[in-house]
Design a protein around this motif. Structure first.
Motif, short mmCIF file in Angstrom:
data_model
loop_
_atom_site.label_atom_id
_atom_site.label_comp_id
_atom_site.label_asym_id
_atom_site.label_seq_id
_atom_site.Cartn_x
_atom_site.Cartn_y
_atom_site.Cartn_z
N THR A 26 0.83 -1.20 0.00
CA THR A 26 0.00 0.00 0.00
C THR A 26 0.87 1.26 0.00
O THR A 26 2.08 1.20 0.22
CB THR A 26 -0.91 0.04 1.24
OG1 THR A 26 -0.11 0.31 2.40
CG2 THR A 26 -1.66 -1.26 1.43
N LYS A 27 0.23 2.38 -0.20
CA LYS A 27 0.87 3.68 0.01
C LYS A 27 1.03 3.93 1.51
O LYS A 27 0.42 3.25 2.33
CB LYS A 27 0.03 4.79 -0.60
CG LYS A 27 -0.26 4.62 -2.08
CD LYS A 27 -1.29 5.65 -2.54
CE LYS A 27 -1.73 5.38 -3.97
NZ LYS A 27 -2.83 6.29 -4.38
N ARG A 105 3.93 6.72 10.83
CA ARG A 105 3.65 6.80 9.40
C ARG A 105 4.26 5.57 8.74
O ARG A 105 5.47 5.33 8.87
CB ARG A 105 4.22 8.08 8.80
CG ARG A 105 3.93 8.23 7.31
CD ARG A 105 4.27 9.62 6.82
NE ARG A 105 4.13 9.72 5.38
CZ ARG A 105 2.97 9.85 4.73
NH1 ARG A 105 1.85 9.90 5.42
NH2 ARG A 105 2.92 9.93 3.42
N MET A 106 3.43 4.78 8.04
CA MET A 106 3.90 3.49 7.53
C MET A 106 3.10 3.09 6.30
O MET A 106 2.05 3.67 5.99
CB MET A 106 3.73 2.42 8.61
CG MET A 106 2.25 2.11 8.93
SD MET A 106 2.03 0.91 10.25
CE MET A 106 2.39 1.93 11.70
N ASN A 107 3.61 2.08 5.61
CA ASN A 107 2.81 1.40 4.60
C ASN A 107 2.67 -0.06 5.02
O ASN A 107 3.37 -0.54 5.92
CB ASN A 107 3.42 1.53 3.21
CG ASN A 107 4.71 0.76 3.07
OD1 ASN A 107 5.72 1.12 3.67
ND2 ASN A 107 4.69 -0.31 2.29
N PHE A 108 1.74 -0.76 4.40
CA PHE A 108 1.45 -2.15 4.75
C PHE A 108 1.85 -3.07 3.60
O PHE A 108 1.72 -2.71 2.43
CB PHE A 108 -0.04 -2.33 5.05
CG PHE A 108 -0.53 -1.52 6.21
CD1 PHE A 108 -0.51 -2.04 7.49
CD2 PHE A 108 -1.02 -0.23 6.03
CE1 PHE A 108 -0.96 -1.29 8.57
CE2 PHE A 108 -1.47 0.52 7.09
CZ PHE A 108 -1.44 -0.02 8.37
N GLU A 109 2.33 -4.26 3.97
CA GLU A 109 2.64 -5.31 3.01
C GLU A 109 1.97 -6.59 3.51
O GLU A 109 2.25 -7.03 4.63
CB GLU A 109 4.15 -5.50 2.87
CG GLU A 109 4.88 -4.25 2.38
CD GLU A 109 6.38 -4.44 2.28
OE1 GLU A 109 6.84 -5.60 2.36
OE2 GLU A 109 7.09 -3.43 2.13
N LEU A 174 -6.78 0.81 7.86
CA LEU A 174 -6.28 0.85 6.49
C LEU A 174 -7.29 1.57 5.60
O LEU A 174 -8.27 0.97 5.14
CB LEU A 174 -6.06 -0.57 5.95
CG LEU A 174 -4.83 -1.34 6.44
CD1 LEU A 174 -4.96 -1.74 7.90
CD2 LEU A 174 -4.60 -2.57 5.58
N PRO A 175 -7.10 2.87 5.37
CA PRO A 175 -8.03 3.59 4.48
C PRO A 175 -8.00 3.02 3.07
O PRO A 175 -6.96 2.56 2.59
CB PRO A 175 -7.48 5.03 4.51
CG PRO A 175 -6.60 5.10 5.73
CD PRO A 175 -6.04 3.73 5.90
N LEU A 176 -9.14 3.06 2.40
CA LEU A 176 -9.22 2.53 1.04
C LEU A 176 -8.29 3.30 0.09
O LEU A 176 -7.77 2.73 -0.88
CB LEU A 176 -10.66 2.62 0.52
CG LEU A 176 -11.73 1.88 1.34
CD1 LEU A 176 -13.07 1.94 0.63
CD2 LEU A 176 -11.33 0.44 1.62
N ARG A 177 -8.04 4.57 0.38
CA ARG A 177 -7.25 5.41 -0.52
C ARG A 177 -5.77 4.99 -0.57
O ARG A 177 -5.03 5.43 -1.46
CB ARG A 177 -7.34 6.88 -0.09
CG ARG A 177 -6.90 7.14 1.32
CD ARG A 177 -6.99 8.60 1.72
NE ARG A 177 -6.85 8.80 3.14
CZ ARG A 177 -5.71 8.70 3.81
NH1 ARG A 177 -4.58 8.42 3.14
NH2 ARG A 177 -5.67 8.89 5.12
N PHE A 179 -4.64 1.96 -1.11
CA PHE A 179 -4.38 0.88 -2.05
C PHE A 179 -4.00 1.46 -3.40
O PHE A 179 -4.58 2.45 -3.87
CB PHE A 179 -5.61 -0.02 -2.16
CG PHE A 179 -5.86 -0.83 -0.91
CD1 PHE A 179 -5.22 -2.04 -0.73
CD2 PHE A 179 -6.70 -0.35 0.08
CE1 PHE A 179 -5.43 -2.78 0.42
CE2 PHE A 179 -6.91 -1.08 1.24
CZ PHE A 179 -6.27 -2.30 1.41
N ASN A 180 -3.03 0.84 -4.05
CA ASN A 180 -2.49 1.37 -5.29
C ASN A 180 -3.42 1.18 -6.48
O ASN A 180 -3.26 1.85 -7.50
CB ASN A 180 -1.13 0.74 -5.58
CG ASN A 180 -0.06 1.25 -4.62
OD1 ASN A 180 0.27 2.43 -4.62
ND2 ASN A 180 0.46 0.35 -3.79
#
Length: 207
Positions: A26-27, A105-109, A174-177, A179-180
């Motif tokens: 994700t972003k 501040r992070m992204n998810f994998e 995890l906001p929908l926005r 996702f790439n």
């Protein structure tokens, strides 16, 4: 109350955690503590409003024997105190040292085995899917609720009841926005369904 580091967060971020090359990425996002508090309070009071009737009833109980408006005032005061204490239990989570990794501040994998909360190239927190108790799909985000930690074996039954009844929800947001692509979102939702965190749907996508 189970603290966030008792829910499988591992006490903070660790080095060199790697996800599968096929993982959904994700972003970056940052979960605001005020948003957490608002959502967590809504969860708690949706479930616990009935318990606020207990101090109210206890405050009115003496009125059976001695009729006075003072007992109504006492019932209201006891109910307000209960509400303030329960709300403070929730708001305090966002201020705790153990909770700080959840608000970086992070992204998810995400892949079949794990969920990584990545702050930087060499800094990530690893959660396995069995650490997630349930998921929720809101209009604009997913919530992944961490399982409470297991209490000590010698914990008294009444303490177990209190811990279960007045637990504070700790969750990832995890906001929908973030996702790439819409396809990534569909794959993530299908993954949640296969992990039985969301209700199964026919024709779900595969990762």
């Amino acid at each position: 109350m189970n603290q966030p580091n008792q829910r499988g967060s591992g006490g903070g971020f660790r080095q060199s955690q790697q996800a599968s090359p096929l993982a959904i990425r994700t972003k970056k996002t940052q979960f605001d503590t005020n948003t957490y508090t608002r959502l967590a309070l809504a969860d708690v009071w949706r479930k616990d409003w009935v318990y606020a009737l207990v101090p109210f009833a206890l405050g009115l109980l003496p009125a059976i024997f001695v009729h006075s408006w003072w007992w109504l005032g006492l019932a209201v005061v006891l109910t307000v105190l209960f509400a303030l204490l329960r709300s403070a239990q929730v708001t305090g989570v966002a201020q705790m040292e153990q909770s700080k990794p959840l608000f970086e501040r992070m992204n998810f994998e995400m892949d079949q085995k794990q969920l990584l909360l990545r702050v930087g190239p060499e800094k990530a927190m690893q959660l396995t899917w069995d650490m997630i108790g349930r998921a929720r799909r809101d209009a604009d985000a997913y919530r992944l609720y961490l399982k409470p930690g297991a209490p000590p074996a010698d914990t008294a039954p009444w303490r177990l009841w209190l811990a279960r009844t007045f637990d504070v929800p700790v969750f990832l947001h995890l906001p929908l926005r973030i996702f790439n692509s819409p396809n990534d979102q569909k794959l993530f939702e299908a993954l949640l369904r296969r992990k039985n965190l969301l209700p199964a749907e026919a024709g779900a996508a595969t990762v």
